[in-house]
Design an enzyme around this catalytic site. Structure first.
Site, PDB file in Angstrom:
ATOM      1  N   ARG A 112      -5.046  18.122 -62.792  1.00 31.51           N
ATOM      2  CA  ARG A 112      -3.693  17.928 -63.360  1.00 31.51           C
ATOM      3  C   ARG A 112      -2.578  18.373 -62.413  1.00 31.51           C
ATOM      4  NH1 ARG A 112      -6.609  19.709 -67.893  1.00 31.51           N
ATOM      5  NH2 ARG A 112      -7.112  17.936 -69.216  1.00 31.51           N
ATOM      6  N   LYS A 134       7.093   9.378 -55.284  1.00 35.18           N
ATOM      7  CA  LYS A 134       6.475   8.285 -56.052  1.00 35.18           C
ATOM      8  C   LYS A 134       5.062   8.102 -55.532  1.00 35.18           C
ATOM      9  CE  LYS A 134      10.136   5.211 -57.584  1.00 35.18           C
ATOM     10  NZ  LYS A 134      10.743   3.886 -57.410  1.00 35.18           N
ATOM     11  N   GLU A 176      12.680  -2.071 -44.228  1.00 35.25           N
ATOM     12  CA  GLU A 176      13.162  -0.975 -45.078  1.00 35.25           C
ATOM     13  C   GLU A 176      14.381  -0.297 -44.436  1.00 35.25           C
ATOM     14  OE1 GLU A 176      12.314  -0.106 -48.102  1.00 35.25           O
ATOM     15  OE2 GLU A 176      10.432  -1.162 -48.404  1.00 35.25           O
ATOM     16  N   LYS A 204      17.873   8.667 -48.354  1.00 34.91           N
ATOM     17  CA  LYS A 204      16.908   8.635 -49.460  1.00 34.91           C
ATOM     18  C   LYS A 204      16.857   9.991 -50.166  1.00 34.91           C
ATOM     19  CE  LYS A 204      12.588   7.386 -51.323  1.00 34.91           C
ATOM     20  NZ  LYS A 204      11.345   6.665 -51.305  1.00 34.91           N
ATOM     21  N   GLU A 214      14.249   8.087 -61.421  1.00 32.61           N
ATOM     22  CA  GLU A 214      14.754   6.712 -61.449  1.00 32.61           C
ATOM     23  C   GLU A 214      15.324   6.305 -62.806  1.00 32.61           C
ATOM     24  OE1 GLU A 214      12.617   3.924 -58.923  1.00 32.61           O
ATOM     25  OE2 GLU A 214      13.203   2.316 -60.281  1.00 32.61           O
ATOM     26  N   ARG A 218      18.422   5.862 -58.307  1.00 35.22           N
ATOM     27  CA  ARG A 218      17.243   5.660 -57.461  1.00 35.22           C
ATOM     28  C   ARG A 218      16.783   4.206 -57.458  1.00 35.22           C
ATOM     29  NH1 ARG A 218      11.967   9.511 -56.556  1.00 35.22           N
ATOM     30  NH2 ARG A 218      10.935   8.075 -55.117  1.00 35.22           N
ATOM     31  N   ASN A 222      15.390  -0.064 -54.583  1.00 31.28           N
ATOM     32  CA  ASN A 222      14.578  -1.276 -54.736  1.00 31.28           C
ATOM     33  C   ASN A 222      15.347  -2.528 -54.331  1.00 31.28           C
ATOM     34  OD1 ASN A 222      12.299   0.058 -55.706  1.00 31.28           O
ATOM     35  ND2 ASN A 222      13.228   0.224 -57.733  1.00 31.28           N
ATOM     36  N   HIS A 225      13.595  -5.777 -53.555  1.00 29.38           N
ATOM     37  CA  HIS A 225      12.193  -5.601 -53.943  1.00 29.38           C
ATOM     38  C   HIS A 225      11.729  -6.513 -55.076  1.00 29.38           C
ATOM     39  CE1 HIS A 225      12.416  -2.273 -51.237  1.00 29.38           C
ATOM     40  NE2 HIS A 225      11.233  -1.800 -51.548  1.00 29.38           N
ATOM     41  N   HIS A 229       8.171  -8.045 -54.266  1.00 28.96           N
ATOM     42  CA  HIS A 229       6.890  -7.789 -54.940  1.00 28.96           C
ATOM     43  C   HIS A 229       6.246  -9.099 -55.374  1.00 28.96           C
ATOM     44  CE1 HIS A 229       8.076  -3.363 -55.930  1.00 28.96           C
ATOM     45  NE2 HIS A 229       7.489  -3.471 -54.762  1.00 28.96           N
ATOM     46  N   HIS A 241       4.670  -5.836 -47.118  1.00 19.97           N
ATOM     47  CA  HIS A 241       5.777  -5.338 -47.938  1.00 19.97           C
ATOM     48  C   HIS A 241       7.140  -5.443 -47.222  1.00 19.97           C
ATOM     49  CE1 HIS A 241       7.828  -3.058 -51.006  1.00 19.97           C
ATOM     50  NE2 HIS A 241       8.227  -2.163 -50.105  1.00 19.97           N
TER      51      HIS A 241
HETATM   52  N1  GLY Z   1      10.469   3.240 -52.720  1.00 22.68           N
HETATM   53  C1  GLY Z   1      11.511   3.416 -53.653  1.00 22.68           C
HETATM   54  C2  GLY Z   1      11.607   4.806 -54.187  1.00 22.68           C
HETATM   55  O1  GLY Z   1      11.041   5.713 -53.633  1.00 22.68           O
HETATM   56  O2  GLY Z   1      12.261   5.014 -55.180  1.00 22.68           O
END
Ligand code: GLY
Length: 340
Positions: A112, A134, A176, A204, A214, A218, A222, A225, A229, A241
């Protein structure tokens, strides 16, 4: 040589990202004092590996996107158990975005929650995937649909790893990097590579510090994206990607223009940054199936109230829901994509 240290400010879970040449040698600074063992999760083709002071073992995962799966997580958990990894120990993810996403999720779920340190070895990993917590894997229904927010104890971006990065992977990273131009309006092109990577991490880090989970800003990360995707999935991941994000940002610019949110000049700026300055492809090599792409875009995680995109506009880049299919068709037309 100069290295850069960026703080990701998240209260007691704050951590540093170190960018520079040879900084992998600082790995022990990130290993928790009480850790007795480390499992290094990596891939066979990664050119740099850390030397740890504590007892460690290395587990290799497969190279291709199909290995970003729950099966790999189960395999890792089994290896953690065999090695006797406890919650006081540490997982070290060494590789590109796929490795750090998988190692991070394995660490998040092991007992956990077990500490993780990331060593990002690809440009995508450095400017995006390894920073911000993430983690996750893909399932049949979509990319990154199973995962957790699990912040690392620290991130190392060792630029020595980029020396052997295949040109295609480097281009993916530039997709990116180009994204950050549109998010902030900064002229990143005037910076040399290590300062540029550090600046992307800094942008970032600020976004993540303000919206870790998010629920707001945040989502702007994207940009490009939603189509990206869908392109990745419809090409069965033969489109990488970063390549897909580059095309996705061009599409987002046309879509914003079709919706009268931005001028043609701003669309042209997308072509000049993405296509001219970074030398990235602005449309897919293959023919596309619009219906399939639209169907996949409906499945996007952001699509809670209709088709949702991150779009440029008069007040900058923002999340826009309820986009009509007619506008998508106009954007596809404007890109002059060949259809099958
Ligand atoms: N790759 C997008 C983020 O980390 O929110």
């Amino acid at each position: 040589m100069t290295s850069h240290k960026i703080n990701v400010a998240l209260g007691e879970r704050s951590y540093s990202v170190i960018v520079g040449h040879g900084v992998i040698n600082n790995i022990d600074d990130f290993v928790p004092k009480m850790a007795k063992r480390a499992v290094v999760v990596t891939q066979k083709n990664i050119s740099i590996q850390p030397t740890l002071k504590i007892e460690s073992t290395t587990v290799f995962i497969g190279d291709t996107e199909e290995h970003k799966s729950l099966t790999t997580i189960e395999m890792l958990a089994q290896k953690f158990a065999e090695f006797g990894l406890t919650r006081n120990d540490v997982v070290v993810g060494v590789g590109g975005g796929m490795v750090t996403d998988v190692a991070g999720f394995a660490a998040a779920s092991w007992h956990r929650g077990t500490p993780v340190v990331h060593v990002a070895t690809s440009l995508v990993g450095m400017v995006d995937a390894s920073v911000g917590g993430k983690t996750g894997v893909n399932i049949e229904s979509g990319k990154n649909l199973v995962g957790a927010f699990w912040q690392p104890l620290g991130v190392i971006c060792d630029l020595d790893a980029l020396k052997t990065l295949p040109p295609r992977e480097m281009r993916c990273g530039l997709g990116e990097v180009a994204k950050y131009h549109f998010l902030t309006g900064d002229d990143l092109l005037e910076l040399e590579m290590s300062a540029r990577i550090a600046r992307c991490v800094e942008i970032k880090a600020k976004i993540v510090s303000e919206d870790e989970r998010e629920s707001g800003g945040r989502a702007l990360l994207n940009y490009g994206h939603t189509l990206a995707h869908a392109l990745e999935r419809s090409s069965n991941f033969s489109m990488a990607h970063g390549e897909a994000v580059a095309v996705g940002m061009i599409f987002a610019a046309h879509l914003a223009h079709a919706m009268k949110r931005i001028s043609q000049d701003r669309v042209d700026e997308h072509y000049s940054v993405i296509g001219d300055a970074y030398g990235l492809k602005v449309k897919p090599d293959e023919t596309i199936d619009r219906r399939k792409l639209i169907q996949l875009m409906h499945l996007d995680k952001k699509a809670i109230s209709g088709l949702t995109f991150v779009l440029d506009g008069p007040s900058g880049i923002e999340v826009v829901s309820g986009v009509s299919e007619a506008h998508l068709e106009q954007a596809f037309d404007a890109m002059q994509l060949s259809e099958n």
